[in-house]
Design a protein around this motif. Structure first.
Motif, PDB file in Angstrom:
ATOM      1  N   LYS A  50      12.182  11.402   0.968  1.00 46.59           N
ATOM      2  CA  LYS A  50      11.530  12.741   1.096  1.00 46.59           C
ATOM      3  C   LYS A  50      10.245  12.463   1.812  1.00 46.59           C
ATOM      4  CE  LYS A  50      13.672  14.578  -3.007  1.00 46.59           C
ATOM      5  NZ  LYS A  50      13.516  15.365  -4.301  1.00 46.59           N
ATOM      6  N   LEU A  51       9.710  13.544   2.647  1.00 48.29           N
ATOM      7  CA  LEU A  51       8.521  13.365   3.306  1.00 48.29           C
ATOM      8  C   LEU A  51       7.354  13.220   2.341  1.00 48.29           C
ATOM      9  CD1 LEU A  51       6.911  14.244   6.052  1.00 48.29           C
ATOM     10  CD2 LEU A  51       6.933  16.401   5.247  1.00 48.29           C
ATOM     11  N   GLU A  52       7.207  13.962   1.084  1.00 50.74           N
ATOM     12  CA  GLU A  52       6.283  13.917   0.235  1.00 50.74           C
ATOM     13  C   GLU A  52       6.064  12.359  -0.175  1.00 50.74           C
ATOM     14  OE1 GLU A  52       9.490  16.384  -1.906  1.00 50.74           O
ATOM     15  OE2 GLU A  52       8.556  16.274   0.296  1.00 50.74           O
ATOM     16  N   GLN A  53       7.336  11.643  -0.536  1.00 55.93           N
ATOM     17  CA  GLN A  53       7.227  10.159  -0.899  1.00 55.93           C
ATOM     18  C   GLN A  53       6.529   9.244   0.156  1.00 55.93           C
ATOM     19  OE1 GLN A  53      11.446  10.152  -1.388  1.00 55.93           O
ATOM     20  NE2 GLN A  53      11.186   9.862  -3.538  1.00 55.93           N
ATOM     21  N   ILE A  54       6.799   9.425   1.278  1.00 58.79           N
ATOM     22  CA  ILE A  54       6.073   8.799   2.439  1.00 58.79           C
ATOM     23  C   ILE A  54       4.660   9.037   2.353  1.00 58.79           C
ATOM     24  CG2 ILE A  54       5.783   8.261   4.836  1.00 58.79           C
ATOM     25  CD1 ILE A  54       8.904   8.434   5.193  1.00 58.79           C
ATOM     26  N   ILE A  55       4.080  10.228   2.258  1.00 56.84           N
ATOM     27  CA  ILE A  55       2.807  10.379   2.393  1.00 56.84           C
ATOM     28  C   ILE A  55       2.270  10.015   1.073  1.00 56.84           C
ATOM     29  CG2 ILE A  55       1.188  12.626   1.978  1.00 56.84           C
ATOM     30  CD1 ILE A  55       3.420  14.066   3.806  1.00 56.84           C
ATOM     31  N   ALA A  56       2.879  10.055  -0.287  1.00 58.77           N
ATOM     32  CA  ALA A  56       2.034   9.742  -1.314  1.00 58.77           C
ATOM     33  C   ALA A  56       1.936   8.044  -1.330  1.00 58.77           C
ATOM     34  CB  ALA A  56       3.073   9.970  -2.700  1.00 58.77           C
ATOM     35  N   HIS A  57       2.689   7.354  -0.819  1.00 61.68           N
ATOM     36  CA  HIS A  57       2.607   5.771  -0.807  1.00 61.68           C
ATOM     37  C   HIS A  57       2.098   5.211   0.254  1.00 61.68           C
ATOM     38  CE1 HIS A  57       4.727   5.683  -4.599  1.00 61.68           C
ATOM     39  NE2 HIS A  57       5.450   6.543  -4.524  1.00 61.68           N
ATOM     40  N   CYS A  58       1.598   6.286   1.461  1.00 58.04           N
ATOM     41  CA  CYS A  58       1.313   5.578   2.612  1.00 58.04           C
ATOM     42  C   CYS A  58      -0.224   4.500   2.545  1.00 58.04           C
ATOM     43  CB  CYS A  58       0.760   6.660   3.574  1.00 58.04           C
ATOM     44  SG  CYS A  58      -0.209   6.238   5.120  1.00 58.04           S
ATOM     45  N   GLU A  59      -0.942   4.887   1.679  1.00 57.75           N
ATOM     46  CA  GLU A  59      -2.146   4.405   1.608  1.00 57.75           C
ATOM     47  C   GLU A  59      -1.791   2.848   1.233  1.00 57.75           C
ATOM     48  OE1 GLU A  59      -5.418   6.300  -0.465  1.00 57.75           O
ATOM     49  OE2 GLU A  59      -5.792   7.760   1.092  1.00 57.75           O
ATOM     50  N   ASP A  60      -0.972   2.912   0.174  1.00 57.74           N
ATOM     51  CA  ASP A  60      -0.603   1.654  -0.473  1.00 57.74           C
ATOM     52  C   ASP A  60       0.187   0.655   0.518  1.00 57.74           C
ATOM     53  OD1 ASP A  60      -1.614   2.241  -2.829  1.00 57.74           O
ATOM     54  OD2 ASP A  60       0.326   3.125  -3.933  1.00 57.74           O
ATOM     55  N   LEU A  61       0.823   1.197   1.254  1.00 54.51           N
ATOM     56  CA  LEU A  61       1.601   0.554   2.185  1.00 54.51           C
ATOM     57  C   LEU A  61       0.581  -0.186   3.359  1.00 54.51           C
ATOM     58  CD1 LEU A  61       4.052  -0.629   3.927  1.00 54.51           C
ATOM     59  CD2 LEU A  61       4.289   1.862   5.071  1.00 54.51           C
ATOM     60  N   GLN A  62      -0.288   0.742   3.855  1.00 55.48           N
ATOM     61  CA  GLN A  62      -1.315   0.428   4.665  1.00 55.48           C
ATOM     62  C   GLN A  62      -2.015  -0.947   4.119  1.00 55.48           C
ATOM     63  OE1 GLN A  62      -3.628   3.890   4.962  1.00 55.48           O
ATOM     64  NE2 GLN A  62      -2.391   4.645   6.888  1.00 55.48           N
ATOM     65  N   ALA A  63      -2.355  -0.736   2.777  1.00 54.00           N
ATOM     66  CA  ALA A  63      -3.247  -1.766   2.087  1.00 54.00           C
ATOM     67  C   ALA A  63      -2.292  -3.216   2.087  1.00 54.00           C
ATOM     68  CB  ALA A  63      -3.822  -1.638   0.733  1.00 54.00           C
ATOM     69  N   THR A  64      -1.287  -2.874   1.933  1.00 54.57           N
ATOM     70  CA  THR A  64      -0.192  -4.198   1.818  1.00 54.57           C
ATOM     71  C   THR A  64      -0.069  -4.984   3.246  1.00 54.57           C
ATOM     72  OG1 THR A  64       1.262  -3.292   0.192  1.00 54.57           O
ATOM     73  CG2 THR A  64       2.031  -4.869   1.437  1.00 54.57           C
ATOM     74  N   LEU A  65      -0.155  -4.071   4.287  1.00 50.18           N
ATOM     75  CA  LEU A  65       0.067  -4.817   5.566  1.00 50.18           C
ATOM     76  C   LEU A  65      -1.506  -5.104   6.111  1.00 50.18           C
ATOM     77  CD1 LEU A  65       2.278  -2.101   7.233  1.00 50.18           C
ATOM     78  CD2 LEU A  65       2.854  -3.962   6.163  1.00 50.18           C
ATOM     79  N   ARG A  66      -2.403  -4.685   5.498  1.00 48.30           N
ATOM     80  CA  ARG A  66      -3.728  -5.202   5.959  1.00 48.30           C
ATOM     81  C   ARG A  66      -3.887  -6.483   5.150  1.00 48.30           C
ATOM     82  NH1 ARG A  66      -5.368   0.329   5.484  1.00 48.30           N
ATOM     83  NH2 ARG A  66      -6.109   1.203   7.499  1.00 48.30           N
ATOM     84  N   THR A  67      -3.423  -6.788   4.009  1.00 50.42           N
ATOM     85  CA  THR A  67      -3.747  -7.831   3.172  1.00 50.42           C
ATOM     86  C   THR A  67      -2.825  -8.951   3.947  1.00 50.42           C
ATOM     87  OG1 THR A  67      -4.181  -6.710   1.218  1.00 50.42           O
ATOM     88  CG2 THR A  67      -3.352  -8.908   1.085  1.00 50.42           C
ATOM     89  N   ALA A  68      -1.678  -8.668   4.309  1.00 43.43           N
ATOM     90  CA  ALA A  68      -0.601  -9.735   5.031  1.00 43.43           C
ATOM     91  C   ALA A  68      -1.051 -10.075   6.419  1.00 43.43           C
ATOM     92  CB  ALA A  68       0.802  -9.018   4.899  1.00 43.43           C
ATOM     93  N   ASP A  69      -2.046  -9.127   7.006  1.00 43.22           N
ATOM     94  CA  ASP A  69      -2.689  -9.271   8.571  1.00 43.22           C
ATOM     95  C   ASP A  69      -1.108  -9.101   9.281  1.00 43.22           C
ATOM     96  OD1 ASP A  69      -4.329  -9.730  10.483  1.00 43.22           O
ATOM     97  OD2 ASP A  69      -4.141 -12.117  10.461  1.00 43.22           O
ATOM     98  N   SER A  70      -0.275  -8.410   9.112  1.00 47.62           N
ATOM     99  CA  SER A  70       0.860  -8.015  10.008  1.00 47.62           C
ATOM    100  C   SER A  70       0.383  -7.457  11.269  1.00 47.62           C
ATOM    101  CB  SER A  70       1.838  -7.290   9.253  1.00 47.62           C
ATOM    102  OG  SER A  70       2.090  -7.543   8.016  1.00 47.62           O
ATOM    103  N   ARG A  71       0.947  -8.218  12.392  1.00 47.96           N
ATOM    104  CA  ARG A  71       0.647  -7.735  13.900  1.00 47.96           C
ATOM    105  C   ARG A  71       1.762  -7.127  14.332  1.00 47.96           C
ATOM    106  NH1 ARG A  71      -4.215 -10.592  15.140  1.00 47.96           N
ATOM    107  NH2 ARG A  71      -5.189 -10.850  13.052  1.00 47.96           N
ATOM    108  N   VAL A  72       3.171  -7.542  13.836  1.00 45.78           N
ATOM    109  CA  VAL A  72       4.115  -7.145  14.546  1.00 45.78           C
ATOM    110  C   VAL A  72       5.111  -6.048  13.376  1.00 45.78           C
ATOM    111  CG1 VAL A  72       6.396  -7.646  15.425  1.00 45.78           C
ATOM    112  CG2 VAL A  72       4.384  -9.088  16.051  1.00 45.78           C
ATOM    113  N   ILE A  73       5.437  -4.955  13.951  1.00 48.00           N
ATOM    114  CA  ILE A  73       6.377  -4.100  13.245  1.00 48.00           C
ATOM    115  C   ILE A  73       7.755  -4.025  13.850  1.00 48.00           C
ATOM    116  CG2 ILE A  73       6.624  -1.646  12.500  1.00 48.00           C
ATOM    117  CD1 ILE A  73       3.602  -1.233  12.539  1.00 48.00           C
ATOM    118  N   ILE A  74       8.992  -4.397  12.790  1.00 53.96           N
ATOM    119  CA  ILE A  74      10.044  -4.185  12.920  1.00 53.96           C
ATOM    120  C   ILE A  74      10.585  -3.042  12.226  1.00 53.96           C
ATOM    121  CG2 ILE A  74      12.421  -5.546  13.182  1.00 53.96           C
ATOM    122  CD1 ILE A  74      10.556  -7.864  13.262  1.00 53.96           C
ATOM    123  N   ILE A  75      11.241  -2.037  12.864  1.00 49.36           N
ATOM    124  CA  ILE A  75      11.982  -0.987  11.883  1.00 49.36           C
ATOM    125  C   ILE A  75      13.578  -0.947  12.437  1.00 49.36           C
ATOM    126  CG2 ILE A  75      12.017   1.456  11.697  1.00 49.36           C
ATOM    127  CD1 ILE A  75       8.926   1.575  12.486  1.00 49.36           C
TER     128      ILE A  75
END
Length: 420
Positions: free
Chosen positions: A253-278
């Protein structure tokens, strides 16, 4: 859309029979159902005759009505599937599986032009990986020619193939096409590489068939998926590649992505991810605004290589919203599309409504929106890097597409424009 479609059609009803011609009462009931179907097509589809001529539509309907006295229920439903298929958009479909049905116990997948068994029940385990040759003497090429005019969820040749892989197992559809007979097993012939195997097969219940998907598990590359609070999307951090891999198999659901966006951003910053594969392979659709919300969440990460570090994986099952997001991510995320062409048309009739026939209870859907997502007329989103899975890789658990992509990232090489 196609996975949501499957969720709609597992109903159970008790209307009519599949073995003998319709009774007078059943004919009258189907006449009323057909008239209801026609009325909804005329009034509820946004543009019902965009491909099929209106006169041809009515000719097909009248022919069906005239033939009712000599048809079985399975034949009536097969003809309704054919009429819906002729409307020519993958969101306008007649759902035969919304009534009682059985399946032959095989799941198939094409590798090139070879159709192989990728899952089956324990009784036929020796046929895993075998190539289907024929059913009751009808070759795979002939089966494809006959079924293609009936298949739901089809926008192009690629979704037609994936729909065929599934619906070839549907006993009632094969009854309606007179490929198999009611109350009799069917003769299946398979090639195993060493010999041809013939076996008499009877259909099984939907509950038993529903346990089948694929007997071949992916082992390479090794992924450690973690939940990110967005059902249908998991994240694997491939630290050696500085890559974040999203398995986007269905839509939260749209609201589930919005609600967990900041946590996802923090995870990717900590991992220093430079590449995204969807990875949209196997994704039949949902709410494309949820996909856009994910892209908006990712766009604020300045650490990502936004010139050459975003990839979208697609295949013939990438349909509806997943196809839409593939187009959009190529544009707004500067993504490179890798894999095989999408099953969805970028200029598509979509956003369907679902209706139930008043007597039989069978369901059908009609498109109520039109989305032109591409200025260029095309039947699919074609990948920038074309890689088709091989049977040998699939058999051994190797993900051909993802393994290739990661090997290129690891080698720090620029990916070529096309791999055949």
């Amino acid at each position: 859309m196609k996975h949501a479609l499957m969720a709609l059609i597992f109903g159970s009803f008790t209307f009519g029979g599949a073995a003998s011609p319709l009774t007078q009462a059943e004919q009258q009931a189907w006449l009323e159902d057909i008239d209801f179907y026609v009325q909804q097509v005329k009034t509820q589809h946004i543009q019902p005759f965009h491909t099929l001529a209106e006169a041809d539509f009515y000719l097909r309907v009248e022919r069906l009505k005239t033939q009712l006295p000599v048809l079985t229920e399975a034949q009536v439903e097969t003809r309704l599937m054919t009429i819906s298929r002729a409307i020519s958009d993958g969101h306008s479909n007649y759902f035969m599986m919304s009534g009682p049905h059985q399946h032959f116990p095989f799941r198939y997948k094409f590798f090139g032009d070879t159709l192989r068994v990728i899952d089956t029940t324990p009784k036929y385990r020796n046929l895993l990986g075998a190539q289907l040759s024929s059913i009751n003497g009808v070759s795979v090429a002939e089966l494809y020619a006959q079924l293609s005019a009936t298949l739901p969820g089809v926008d192009n040749q690629y979704s037609e193939k994936t729909s065929f892989e599934y619906y070839l197992s549907l006993h009632k559809l094969l009854l309606g096409l007179e490929i198999v007979a009611e109350g009799q097993s069917a003769l299946f012939k398979f090639g195993t590489g060493k010999e041809e195997v013939s076996v008499q097969v009877s259909p099984v219940s939907m509950s038993e068939f529903g346990k089948l998907s694929s007997a071949y598990s992916r082992t390479e590359p090794e992924l450690t998926a973690q939940s990110i609070g967005m059902p249908g999307i998991t994240l694997s951090l491939l630290r050696q590649h500085k890559a974040a891999y999203f398995a986007f198999t269905s839509y939260p659901k749209l609201e589930q992505i919005i609600a967990h966006c900041e946590d996802l951003q923090a995870t990717l910053r900590t991992a220093d991810s430079r590449v995204i594969i969807i990875d949209f392979r196997g994704n039949g659709g949902g709410n494309f605004y949820s996909g856009l919300a994910l892209s908006a969440c990712l766009q604020s990460l300045d650490q990502i290589d936004w010139m050459q570090g975003v990839y979208v994986l697609s295949d013939g099952e990438t349909f509806s919203a997943a196809m839409t997001n593939t187009v959009q991510f190529r544009q707004i995320l500067n993504a490179t599309v890798v894999g095989t062409p999408t099953g969805g048309d970028p200029n598509q009739f979509s956003e369907n409504s679902v209706f139930s026939l008043p007597n039989s209870g069978r369901r059908f859907s009609l498109s109520k929106r039109y989305y032109p997502f591409s200025d260029v007329q095309s039947d699919a989103v074609y990948p920038d890097i074309h890689i088709a899975p091989s049977w040998e890789d699939y058999r051994t658990g190797k993900d051909t597409v993802l393994t290739y992509l990661l090997s290129q990232l690891n080698a720090h090489t620029q990916l070529p424009a096309l791999i055949e």
